[in-house]
Design a protein around this motif. Sequence first.
Motif, PDB file in Angstrom:
ATOM      1  N   ARG A 167     -28.742 -20.896 -86.254  1.00 42.85           N
ATOM      2  CA  ARG A 167     -29.252 -20.778 -84.889  1.00 42.85           C
ATOM      3  C   ARG A 167     -28.547 -19.638 -84.140  1.00 42.85           C
ATOM      4  O   ARG A 167     -27.327 -19.519 -84.139  1.00 42.85           O
ATOM      5  CB  ARG A 167     -29.018 -22.097 -84.163  1.00 42.85           C
ATOM      6  N   GLY A 168     -29.354 -18.775 -83.496  1.00 42.60           N
ATOM      7  CA  GLY A 168     -28.804 -17.713 -82.667  1.00 42.60           C
ATOM      8  C   GLY A 168     -28.289 -16.509 -83.422  1.00 42.60           C
ATOM      9  O   GLY A 168     -27.773 -15.569 -82.809  1.00 42.60           O
ATOM     10  N   MET A 178     -40.567 -18.650 -89.283  1.00 44.64           N
ATOM     11  CA  MET A 178     -40.278 -19.950 -89.891  1.00 44.64           C
ATOM     12  C   MET A 178     -40.778 -21.103 -89.037  1.00 44.64           C
ATOM     13  O   MET A 178     -41.443 -22.015 -89.526  1.00 44.64           O
ATOM     14  CB  MET A 178     -38.768 -20.091 -90.130  1.00 44.64           C
ATOM     15  N   THR A 179     -40.478 -21.072 -87.750  1.00 42.26           N
ATOM     16  CA  THR A 179     -40.704 -22.248 -86.909  1.00 42.26           C
ATOM     17  C   THR A 179     -42.149 -22.409 -86.453  1.00 42.26           C
ATOM     18  O   THR A 179     -42.512 -23.463 -85.929  1.00 42.26           O
ATOM     19  CB  THR A 179     -39.788 -22.197 -85.670  1.00 42.26           C
ATOM     20  N   ALA A 190     -32.614 -25.798 -87.656  1.00 43.71           N
ATOM     21  CA  ALA A 190     -31.756 -24.807 -87.006  1.00 43.71           C
ATOM     22  C   ALA A 190     -30.337 -25.366 -86.976  1.00 43.71           C
ATOM     23  O   ALA A 190     -30.086 -26.404 -86.365  1.00 43.71           O
ATOM     24  CB  ALA A 190     -32.250 -24.528 -85.590  1.00 43.71           C
ATOM     25  N   ALA A 191     -29.424 -24.679 -87.658  1.00 46.32           N
ATOM     26  CA  ALA A 191     -28.065 -25.203 -87.823  1.00 46.32           C
ATOM     27  C   ALA A 191     -27.048 -24.348 -87.091  1.00 46.32           C
ATOM     28  O   ALA A 191     -27.252 -23.148 -86.872  1.00 46.32           O
ATOM     29  CB  ALA A 191     -27.713 -25.269 -89.310  1.00 46.32           C
ATOM     30  N   ASP A 453     -32.967 -29.714 -85.077  1.00 41.72           N
ATOM     31  CA  ASP A 453     -31.601 -29.220 -84.940  1.00 41.72           C
ATOM     32  C   ASP A 453     -30.688 -29.915 -85.946  1.00 41.72           C
ATOM     33  O   ASP A 453     -30.850 -31.100 -86.245  1.00 41.72           O
ATOM     34  CB  ASP A 453     -31.072 -29.458 -83.520  1.00 41.72           C
ATOM     35  N   LEU A 454     -29.725 -29.178 -86.468  1.00 37.73           N
ATOM     36  CA  LEU A 454     -28.756 -29.718 -87.414  1.00 37.73           C
ATOM     37  C   LEU A 454     -27.372 -29.273 -86.978  1.00 37.73           C
ATOM     38  O   LEU A 454     -27.011 -28.104 -87.119  1.00 37.73           O
ATOM     39  CB  LEU A 454     -29.055 -29.219 -88.833  1.00 37.73           C
TER      40      LEU A 454
END
Length: 485
Positions: A167-168, A178-179, A190-191, A453-454
């Motif tokens: 993420r970011g 992807m999303t 998103a990790a 989210d992960l």
Amino acid sequence: MRYCSTRGGVKGWGFREVLFSGYAPDGGMFLPETLPTLSSDTLRSWVSLSYPQLVQEVCALFIPDDVIPRKDLNAVLSSALSQFAVPGAVRIAQLGGNLSILELFHGQTFAFKDLAMTCTARLLEYFLQRSNSRATILVGTSGDTGGSAIHSVRGLSAVDVVVVFPRGRITFVQERQMTTILEDNIHVFAADGSSDDIDVPLRRLFADQKLVRNHGLMSLNSVNWCRVLVQLAHFLYAYLQLSGLQQAEGEVLPTLEVVVPTGGAGNIAAGCIVKQMGVPLRLVAMVNANDIVHRAVQSGDLSMAANVKQTLAPAIDIQDPYNMERVLWLLSGRDGVQVKGLMEEFQRSHTITIPDKLHKKLSSVMTTGSVTDEGIIETMQRCWEENQYLLCPHTAVAVWHHYHCAPHPGENRCYTATASPAKFQDAVQKAGLTIDLPENVRALANLATRYEDLEQDDNWEARLRQRIESISSIRQRGALFYSPA
């Protein structure tokens, strides 16, 4: 043609078993036990081949006819490479100042990985349909791999893909590629942390052979041998087109230097394999500020920095170039014991010194360079000013070498363009340049998204494991999952 692990614990596997694997059960990576030699006659007979035809010839060397009949293999690969934006799937741009760029980014996600990924996905589908089974693909990505994996298998009834991105740390286009894919077989996470951080729990999941067997778990990043196999054709196509082979006479073959932007080192590993097959290549691995490959080649220092640096070339923001294990195995004389010791120590301490004899071989096979963000910007600007040709920041990492280490007169050199600048608009803007975005890139901003989210903590491996198990239980209960065993 049989395959073995770089760590010596697995031998005699067939192509199908390797295709459906990630890391080998002993933690190593798969490579052929022996490599075919390409004679000057063979190379000359391939000069007139298109890139898709060359991919067919290369893959046929490593996929026996009793595994996939040649007629079927040609059909699968031809279909995979038929949907690219330019005839023949790739293109060479001949620019001023003897600057030759091999454009590998004309697939759906505008990245070179579309070439090998699409071929690999079609080969997976070939086997799954014949065994009436399923597979679950698990991919960690630094930006391009995830999108390419998703687009190559979206909608396939026999495959689920689980992609984890940092993420970011990737561009808007990379993330949206992807999303915004909403098919039921696509699962995106998103990790927190870097792509190297993500690789740690993923590697442990692949080491769990029960999980791998029960859920048909496999990899589609360049851990997978098939990805590297298809990438052999990049180097061969460049050689056949740009080395001057067509004008050369006799048995002595001309040399081509190939300059490659390098992150996980899958592409440069493919180049090393082609070189060992007898093709006279000079290899140059160019990196950004994440310079572990550069330090390894220059001084034998294979050590990770404290943190992955975020640069204008995010797809190669990597401090764990896992395909260097394949390179070291090849150069060590296929010494699985030595490679096992080195790589297990690297996994424990994140730092090793490559033994002198092995380091000398490494530095004789390739040279390297490291480019700052400022160097990336300057290269993009200069290439535009001199050629009205827009580079992506990763390709600029390679082309920097052209402006600072120009080839001598009569020397042949090729630079691999690994992505379209359309994916990296921030870098284009920072260089003071503009780009006319393709319609499908402009449309990404308005599409619906879906991802989970992960959080990075002590339990993120367990949560990802549970999610994989949940996906498998939901998708067609009672389905047979593919197991290489």
